[in-house]
Design a protein around this motif. Structure first.
Motif, short mmCIF file in Angstrom:
data_model
loop_
_atom_site.label_atom_id
_atom_site.label_comp_id
_atom_site.label_asym_id
_atom_site.label_seq_id
_atom_site.Cartn_x
_atom_site.Cartn_y
_atom_site.Cartn_z
N ARG A 61 -12.12 -2.33 2.20
CA ARG A 61 -10.89 -2.79 1.98
C ARG A 61 -10.51 -3.37 0.74
O ARG A 61 -9.66 -3.13 -0.23
CB ARG A 61 -10.23 -3.70 3.10
N GLU A 67 -8.38 -2.18 -2.46
CA GLU A 67 -7.23 -3.06 -3.03
C GLU A 67 -7.47 -2.83 -4.67
O GLU A 67 -6.56 -2.95 -5.32
CB GLU A 67 -7.23 -4.41 -2.37
N SER A 111 -5.01 -1.17 4.87
CA SER A 111 -5.49 -1.98 3.89
C SER A 111 -4.55 -2.67 2.77
O SER A 111 -5.42 -3.67 2.24
CB SER A 111 -6.70 -1.42 3.33
N LEU A 112 -3.63 -2.04 2.50
CA LEU A 112 -2.93 -2.55 1.09
C LEU A 112 -1.64 -2.97 1.58
O LEU A 112 -0.60 -3.07 0.65
CB LEU A 112 -2.74 -1.17 0.30
N LEU A 165 -0.45 -5.68 -0.98
CA LEU A 165 -0.05 -5.20 -2.24
C LEU A 165 1.10 -4.19 -2.30
O LEU A 165 1.89 -4.24 -3.36
CB LEU A 165 -1.27 -4.13 -2.67
#
Length: 858
Positions: free
Chosen positions: A146, A150, A287-288, A291
């Motif tokens: 992850r 990122e 995972s993002l 972001l």
């Protein structure tokens, strides 16, 4: 104790589970199987504590307060009115020995002599431990992947932001084109005003919007939930929220796919090897999350700056990154050119406005003292003879003007000069008393006119120049006075500021000190200690009347002074004290402004005052200004000062050195308005420019809040249309109590009468109470302000006589109604002590407290 009984088996079950958990953690750390007895030896002390912790926490949190109190009451404890924390402590102490669960005994019964079961538990614990280690390892791998995702996504977005933006731009353009074509426009309303039904205004007109942001403000017709200051609320939805969601969903699909394309092959292989499946956009999306939320804001911000017309042009153009790149670069360059033009235009407008502001306000508040005027400063404490010496100089002059802070002081000087054979006329805005042949005038400071000439001008209480609302009147008088000599009377702390203001002028300074010393009494004052010549000070009209009532009931003769009292009534009250008809005076801090009275002792019944916002401690200057009235020269050798409490603190305020004042108030002058009218003709614009004007260093602008408030009543009406600007401002600036709605209505009605040429409405009038009479007196004063401003001096004579009669009625009402102002509890009506600080008696306050505590308990 139903709750206690119910939670007891729950606590036992919870304890057993905790023992099992402890046993498993103990076994998984051992290389070989330990005996059950070894376990008891190592963990026995902890097992005993498990029950105590679980049981005490559960009874503390789950058993209601009333059940706890009932349990303690049965045990012989007194619990009425006892603090919640103490109740919990006593209850926990009792619960320590309440039917204790014998953990060690249960553990031994369960596992003693069961070696096979003990060994199975050990084997299972080791298996679970290995599984947990594997889960931890996989989670660490997942975390590393992850982090790499990122980092890769962040690098990609930093490098390819412009390309990704083109995708988002085209997606948004198509959605905008569809919404503008297919949806209806609703009339704008406050989004939280859900009680208003939305009105359909037809189709959107794209030419009505410059930027996308302007379109995003339109209403969709739907209602959605929003969070405001932590509260969930419902409001009409705007397109901003719709597009925020659409763009968020689009990016959450687009970015993971592009990241997957950019990822190194070894990362994908490592993922498949570790988890037995391929890395997917869905995993990357999860995972993002953080972001994606961050970059979403950047894209929406950039989109809102775009011209709506530019996006609508590309909606039907098939997406080709090179084609759309060229279009965007052209649109961006054109947008930047237009923005530069707008900024240049705005810059030119600001420069023009600055030049205009400089022309209008410019040097008006940076005065030049090049005139041949001699300034004589009379600086000193209260009651030191400053005003007397200045007036003696004025009496000897061929013509003179005395400017007072209060109408009563102007009246006092008018009487004094005429009694001493120096003919003097009076002008205060609400009255004129013209003495034939008089060359001297006694006026309130607001009556000063800069075009008049005198031999000597005397300006009293010059420290008032710092007042944010009235200070400009002193500023104008000091800087614009046309005279051979200008005598300025002020406190010690005003000296540096006055010298700074006068600059290089011809200045003579006379400093005064008290001949009569002030002595602070060491004992706290009580009303039974009152004596002849005392002045008792409090800070509200109600407190003055209550205290005077108490003193009269004790057999004292009393005079009263407070701010809303008519000046003629105040003058009679003072005369009674001066002549000895009354022995004591009760007053607000109005007594500190220039009134010379034969006061033996000043007594502060309060050390705090309400300043319009909050109750606060008196300032050192306020204490000195009031206390300085004690000890009239020639009557008393010593001026005494007493306090009801905090003597040491108040004495410190009385004797501490004054802090110099360095700022003074400024406000519009006739010259300012004359220059303003070269550019504009409406007061709304003037107030706007005044708000933008940065006052010079050492000054502060008058807020003009009262004038603005009145202006808002008549803005856009025929009153504004038909009156010249300076005349209109003069009416806005009339000095009357603008916090009285009755007077504001009278002002508005009178303004309409003036522009319609009809008879001025008569002032409102009631006589039911002392408050009614005082308000009627103010209404007559406002009527007279209008009459004198309109030059109706003959008619003003009639209304002045009515006002004198009203003052007599106030004086009579004070005599008859003073007994009504006994300090009583607002709940039960019981008489309160003279120095009781609260509106309710102790018994009512205690009863309320008990009721509150009872409500908290249940």
């Amino acid at each position: 104790m139903s709750k206690l009984t119910a939670i007891y088996p729950q606590a036992i079950e919870h304890t057993k589970n905790k023992v099992m958990e402890d046993m498993n953690y103990y076994l998984e750390t051992k290389e070989s199987l330990p005996s059950f007895s070894q376990y008891l030896s190592d963990r026995g002390h902890y097992l005993e504590q498990i029950w105590v912790n679980i049981w005490l926490n559960k009874v503390t949190n789950d058993v209601p307060k009333n059940e706890k109190k009932e349990f303690l009451r049965e045990k012989g404890f007194e619990v009425q009115g006892v603090d919640r924390k103490l109740i919990n402590k006593l209850f926990r102490d009792e619960m320590r020995e309440y039917q204790p669960f014998r953990v060690l005994e249960w553990t031994k019964e369960t596992f003693s002599d069961k070696e096979e079961e003990w060994e199975q538990r050990y084997q299972q614990a080791k298996v679970d431990f290995i599984k947990r280690q594997e889960v931890t390892r996989l989670e660490e791998v997942r975390h590393r992947i992850r982090a790499m995702l990122e980092e890769t996504a962040g690098d990609m977005l930093e490098k390819d932001y412009a390309q990704v933006y083109l995708y988002v731009r085209h997606f948004t353009a198509k959605q905008l084109a569809a919404d503008i074509k297919n949806n209806v426009k609703f009339k704008n309303v406050d989004t939280f005003a859900l009680e208003e039904k939305l009105e359909d205004e037809g189709h959107f007109n794209p030419e009505s919007y410059t930027t996308v942001a302007k379109f995003f403000e339109e209403l969709t017709g739907d209602i959605h939930k929003t969070v405001n200051w932590g509260r969930s609320l419902y409001e009409y939805q705007t397109y901003f929220f719709v597009y925020e969601s659409l763009i968020s969903d689009y990016l959450s699909e687009l970015i993971p796919e592009r990241v997957l394309e950019k990822l190194p092959v070894e990362i994908k292989e490592q993922f498949q090897e570790t988890f037995g499946e391929k890395l997917t956009p869905s995993f990357i999306k999860g995972s993002l999350k953080q972001l994606l939320n961050e970059v979403e804001d950047y894209f929406i911000e950039d989109l809102q700056e775009e011209y709506l017309s530019d996006l609508l042009k590309i909606a039907d153009i098939p997406f080709d990154i090179s084609v759309h790149q060229q279009i965007f670069e052209k649109d961006f360059a054109e947008r930047e050119r237009k923005k530069a033009e707008e900024e240049a235009k705005l810059h030119r407008k600001r420069e023009a406005e600055e030049r205009m502001m400089e022309d209008i306000f410019g040097q008006e508040y940076n005065p030049s003292f090049g005139r041949h005027v001699r300034y004589i400063l009379h600086i000193g404490e209260t009651n030191t003879g400053k005003t007397y010496h200045a007036l003696e100089q004025m009496k000897e002059a061929t013509s003179g003007l005395y400017l007072a802070p209060l109408r009563l002081l102007a009246l006092e000087v008018y009487d004094k000069l005429n009694a001493e054979g120096a003919p003097c006329s009076l002008k205060t805005g609400e009255e004129e008393k013209i003495v034939p042949g008089a060359k001297h005038f006694s006026c309130t400071v607001e009556m000063f006119h800069e075009k008049e000439n005198y031999d000597v001008v005397v300006i009293d209480e010059a420290q008032m120049i710092t007042d944010k609302d009235r200070g400009f009147s002193w500023y104008k008088a000091i800087t614009k006075a046309n005279a051979r000599e200008v005598h300025i009377i002020g406190s010690r702390n005003s000296k540096p500021m006055l010298l700074q203001l006068l600059g290089e002028s011809d200045i003579v300074i006379h400093e005064y000190s008290r001949d009569t010393p002030l002595e602070v009494e060491t004992k706290e004052f009580h009303i039974k200690h009152v004596k002849k010549g005392d002045a008792l000070i409090c800070f509200s009209r109600r407190r003055v009347l209550e205290t005077a009532s108490r003193l009269q009931s004790d057999g004292h003769t009393v005079s009263m002074i407070y701010g809303s009292m008519p000046p003629e009534t105040r003058k009679k009250q003072i005369e009674q004290f001066n002549s000895g008809k009354t022995k004591v005076i009760v007053a607000t801090d109005a007594i500190g402004m220039g009134l010379n009275l034969p006061i033996r002792r000043i007594v502060f019944l309060e050390n705090e005052k309400f300043d319009g916002t909050r109750r606060r401690l008196l300032t050192s200057q306020e204490v000195k200004q009031i206390a300085g009235r004690a000890g009239r020269k020639g009557i008393y050798d010593v001026g005494k000062v007493a306090f009801t409490k905090d003597i040491r603190l108040m004495k410190k305020l009385l004797i501490q050195e004054d802090e110099p004042v360095h700022t003074f108030a400024i406000a519009p002058t006739n010259s300012v308005f004359e220059r303003f009218q070269r550019y504009y003709r409406d007061l709304g614009t003037f107030f706007e420019l005044w708000g933008k004007f940065n006052s010079p260093s050492g000054t502060k602008k008058a807020s003009l809040a009262e004038e603005r408030s009145l202006y808002n009543l008549i803005a856009g009406t025929e009153i504004e249309a038909r009156l010249p600007l300076m005349d209109l401002y003069g009416f806005l600036h009339l000095p009357f109590s603008k916090n009285e709605q009755v007077l504001i209505r009278q002002w508005e009605d009178t303004m309409y009468a003036i522009i319609q040429g009809t008879t001025l409405p008569e002032p409102p009038y009631k006589e039911r109470s002392l408050e009614d009479l005082e308000l009627a007196y103010k209404a007559l004063g406002l009527h007279l302000l209008f009459l004198y401003r309109l030059g109706e001096r003959t008619e003003a004579i009639y209304w002045e006589r009515l006002r004198e009669e009203m003052s007599d009625k106030v004086q009579d009402k004070l005599k008859t109604d003073i007994k009504k102002f006994v300090k009583k509890c607002k709940n039960c009506g019981k008489n309160l002590a003279w120095d009781h600080s609260f509106p309710t008696c102790d018994a009512c306050h205690s009863a309320k407290y008990r009721r509150t505590r009872y409500a908290e308990d249940f």
